[in-house]
Design a protein around this motif. Sequence first.
Motif, PDB file in Angstrom:
ATOM      1  N   LEU A  18     -34.093  37.090  -1.163  1.00 22.29           N
ATOM      2  CA  LEU A  18     -34.750  38.023  -0.247  1.00 22.29           C
ATOM      3  C   LEU A  18     -34.266  37.816   1.180  1.00 22.29           C
ATOM      4  O   LEU A  18     -34.158  38.775   1.948  1.00 22.29           O
ATOM      5  N   LEU A  19     -33.952  36.577   1.527  1.00 19.76           N
ATOM      6  CA  LEU A  19     -33.426  36.273   2.856  1.00 19.76           C
ATOM      7  C   LEU A  19     -32.114  37.027   3.100  1.00 19.76           C
ATOM      8  O   LEU A  19     -31.914  37.626   4.166  1.00 19.76           O
ATOM      9  N   PHE A  20     -31.220  37.018   2.119  1.00 21.10           N
ATOM     10  CA  PHE A  20     -29.951  37.735   2.237  1.00 21.10           C
ATOM     11  C   PHE A  20     -30.200  39.247   2.317  1.00 21.10           C
ATOM     12  O   PHE A  20     -29.571  39.944   3.113  1.00 21.10           O
ATOM     13  N   LEU A  21     -31.139  39.739   1.527  1.00 22.58           N
ATOM     14  CA  LEU A  21     -31.471  41.167   1.562  1.00 22.58           C
ATOM     15  C   LEU A  21     -31.915  41.565   2.970  1.00 22.58           C
ATOM     16  O   LEU A  21     -31.455  42.576   3.513  1.00 22.58           O
ATOM     17  N   LEU A  22     -32.767  40.758   3.572  1.00 16.74           N
ATOM     18  CA  LEU A  22     -33.235  41.043   4.935  1.00 16.74           C
ATOM     19  C   LEU A  22     -32.107  40.941   5.957  1.00 16.74           C
ATOM     20  O   LEU A  22     -32.028  41.745   6.895  1.00 16.74           O
ATOM     21  N   LEU A  23     -31.232  39.956   5.791  1.00 14.70           N
ATOM     22  CA  LEU A  23     -30.102  39.804   6.699  1.00 14.70           C
ATOM     23  C   LEU A  23     -29.171  41.020   6.626  1.00 14.70           C
ATOM     24  O   LEU A  23     -28.755  41.558   7.659  1.00 14.70           O
ATOM     25  N   VAL A  24     -28.853  41.456   5.427  1.00 16.01           N
ATOM     26  CA  VAL A  24     -27.989  42.630   5.261  1.00 16.01           C
ATOM     27  C   VAL A  24     -28.664  43.856   5.876  1.00 16.01           C
ATOM     28  O   VAL A  24     -28.023  44.647   6.564  1.00 16.01           O
ATOM     29  N   ARG A  25     -29.967  44.008   5.658  1.00 14.85           N
ATOM     30  CA  ARG A  25     -30.704  45.137   6.235  1.00 14.85           C
ATOM     31  C   ARG A  25     -30.611  45.108   7.757  1.00 14.85           C
ATOM     32  O   ARG A  25     -30.362  46.132   8.400  1.00 14.85           O
ATOM     33  N   PHE A  26     -30.800  43.946   8.346  1.00 14.66           N
ATOM     34  CA  PHE A  26     -30.710  43.800   9.797  1.00 14.66           C
ATOM     35  C   PHE A  26     -29.309  44.139  10.295  1.00 14.66           C
ATOM     36  O   PHE A  26     -29.140  44.898  11.255  1.00 14.66           O
ATOM     37  N   LEU A  27     -28.280  43.586   9.649  1.00 12.38           N
ATOM     38  CA  LEU A  27     -26.899  43.842  10.070  1.00 12.38           C
ATOM     39  C   LEU A  27     -26.537  45.319   9.941  1.00 12.38           C
ATOM     40  O   LEU A  27     -25.868  45.879  10.819  1.00 12.38           O
ATOM     41  N   LEU A  28     -26.987  45.950   8.871  1.00 12.00           N
ATOM     42  CA  LEU A  28     -26.709  47.384   8.707  1.00 12.00           C
ATOM     43  C   LEU A  28     -27.367  48.204   9.812  1.00 12.00           C
ATOM     44  O   LEU A  28     -26.786  49.168  10.308  1.00 12.00           O
ATOM     45  N   SER A  29     -28.565  47.799  10.217  1.00 13.38           N
ATOM     46  CA  SER A  29     -29.265  48.543  11.276  1.00 13.38           C
ATOM     47  C   SER A  29     -28.541  48.438  12.617  1.00 13.38           C
ATOM     48  O   SER A  29     -28.731  49.288  13.488  1.00 13.38           O
ATOM     49  N   LEU A  30     -27.708  47.408  12.764  1.00 13.46           N
ATOM     50  CA  LEU A  30     -26.931  47.262  14.004  1.00 13.46           C
ATOM     51  C   LEU A  30     -25.727  48.184  14.038  1.00 13.46           C
ATOM     52  O   LEU A  30     -25.221  48.502  15.120  1.00 13.46           O
ATOM     53  N   GLN A  83     -29.023  32.037 -16.317  1.00 11.36           N
ATOM     54  CA  GLN A  83     -28.883  31.312 -15.051  1.00 11.36           C
ATOM     55  C   GLN A  83     -29.955  31.733 -14.043  1.00 11.36           C
ATOM     56  O   GLN A  83     -30.372  30.938 -13.215  1.00 11.36           O
ATOM     57  N   GLY A  84     -30.400  32.989 -14.099  1.00  3.85           N
ATOM     58  CA  GLY A  84     -31.385  33.479 -13.145  1.00  3.85           C
ATOM     59  C   GLY A  84     -30.848  33.488 -11.732  1.00  3.85           C
ATOM     60  O   GLY A  84     -29.635  33.383 -11.513  1.00  3.85           O
ATOM     61  N   ILE A  85     -31.743  33.634 -10.757  1.00  2.00           N
ATOM     62  CA  ILE A  85     -31.348  33.685  -9.345  1.00  2.00           C
ATOM     63  C   ILE A  85     -32.302  32.843  -8.504  1.00  2.00           C
ATOM     64  O   ILE A  85     -33.409  32.531  -8.924  1.00  2.00           O
ATOM     65  N   LYS A  86     -31.877  32.517  -7.300  1.00  2.00           N
ATOM     66  CA  LYS A  86     -32.712  31.791  -6.332  1.00  2.00           C
ATOM     67  C   LYS A  86     -33.289  32.822  -5.356  1.00  2.00           C
ATOM     68  O   LYS A  86     -32.929  32.875  -4.182  1.00  2.00           O
ATOM     69  N   LEU A  87     -34.188  33.659  -5.839  1.00  2.00           N
ATOM     70  CA  LEU A  87     -34.733  34.770  -5.069  1.00  2.00           C
ATOM     71  C   LEU A  87     -35.408  34.310  -3.782  1.00  2.00           C
ATOM     72  O   LEU A  87     -35.375  35.016  -2.774  1.00  2.00           O
ATOM     73  N   LEU A  88     -36.001  33.132  -3.783  1.00  2.00           N
ATOM     74  CA  LEU A  88     -36.736  32.631  -2.617  1.00  2.00           C
ATOM     75  C   LEU A  88     -35.936  31.616  -1.811  1.00  2.00           C
ATOM     76  O   LEU A  88     -36.504  30.853  -1.023  1.00  2.00           O
ATOM     77  N   TYR A  89     -34.606  31.586  -1.994  1.00  2.00           N
ATOM     78  CA  TYR A  89     -33.741  30.666  -1.267  1.00  2.00           C
ATOM     79  C   TYR A  89     -34.139  30.673   0.206  1.00  2.00           C
ATOM     80  O   TYR A  89     -34.382  31.747   0.762  1.00  2.00           O
ATOM     81  N   PRO A  90     -34.254  29.527   0.832  1.00  2.00           N
ATOM     82  CA  PRO A  90     -33.783  28.196   0.470  1.00  2.00           C
ATOM     83  C   PRO A  90     -34.716  27.394  -0.434  1.00  2.00           C
ATOM     84  O   PRO A  90     -34.400  26.255  -0.788  1.00  2.00           O
ATOM     85  N   VAL A  91     -35.855  27.949  -0.825  1.00  2.00           N
ATOM     86  CA  VAL A  91     -36.717  27.261  -1.787  1.00  2.00           C
ATOM     87  C   VAL A  91     -35.977  27.223  -3.127  1.00  2.00           C
ATOM     88  O   VAL A  91     -35.473  28.249  -3.599  1.00  2.00           O
ATOM     89  N   ASN A  92     -35.902  26.053  -3.719  1.00  2.00           N
ATOM     90  CA  ASN A  92     -35.099  25.859  -4.928  1.00  2.00           C
ATOM     91  C   ASN A  92     -35.912  26.191  -6.190  1.00  2.00           C
ATOM     92  O   ASN A  92     -36.225  25.319  -6.993  1.00  2.00           O
ATOM     93  N   ILE A  93     -36.258  27.473  -6.323  1.00  2.00           N
ATOM     94  CA  ILE A  93     -36.980  27.959  -7.499  1.00  2.00           C
ATOM     95  C   ILE A  93     -36.107  29.016  -8.163  1.00  2.00           C
ATOM     96  O   ILE A  93     -35.677  29.964  -7.510  1.00  2.00           O
TER      97      ILE A  93
END
Length: 158
Positions: A72-84, A111-121
């Motif tokens: 989700l952190l990466f999703l938010l970062l990409v959203r922010f960068l796109l808005s720029l 393998q799943g994903i680390k959706l809450l990265y940096p939390v290691n879940i």
Amino acid sequence: MTGRTHIMGGLAATTVAATLTDLDPVWLIFAGAIGGLVPDICHSGSKIGRRFPILSKLINSIFGHRTFTHSLLFLLLVRFLLSLVTNNTSFITGIMLGMASHFLLDSMTKQGIKLLYPVNITVRFPLTTRTGGAVENIVLLALTIVTLYFGKDIVMNG
């Protein structure tokens, strides 16, 4: 999941969204296909990783695979960068939906994903499949049917 399944996931998500919103379907669906590939920039063998090998290897060496770029952190970062760089809501929404579909599809793998990265879940479905297997082909077929079904409405009404 493989690149073709991720592309189709992005297409399916944005084709459905195009029928439910007033967003520009061309930009939305185009961006959905791209967004479906973006999270795999961390994998040098992926469709997008082969296109941007230096960036892919750098991201992988820092974060590994299916961690930061599948969060989700990466999703938010990409959203922010796109808005720029653009105010095209249809394009931004398409990228976001494509990325979200990628997360959902990779959550179906062992393998799943680390959706809450940096939390290691690790986030994964209770029943998982392996990348490139028969189940993935069924998922790909289902996504294709969804895309065609909703796509016909866009073509006929648009």
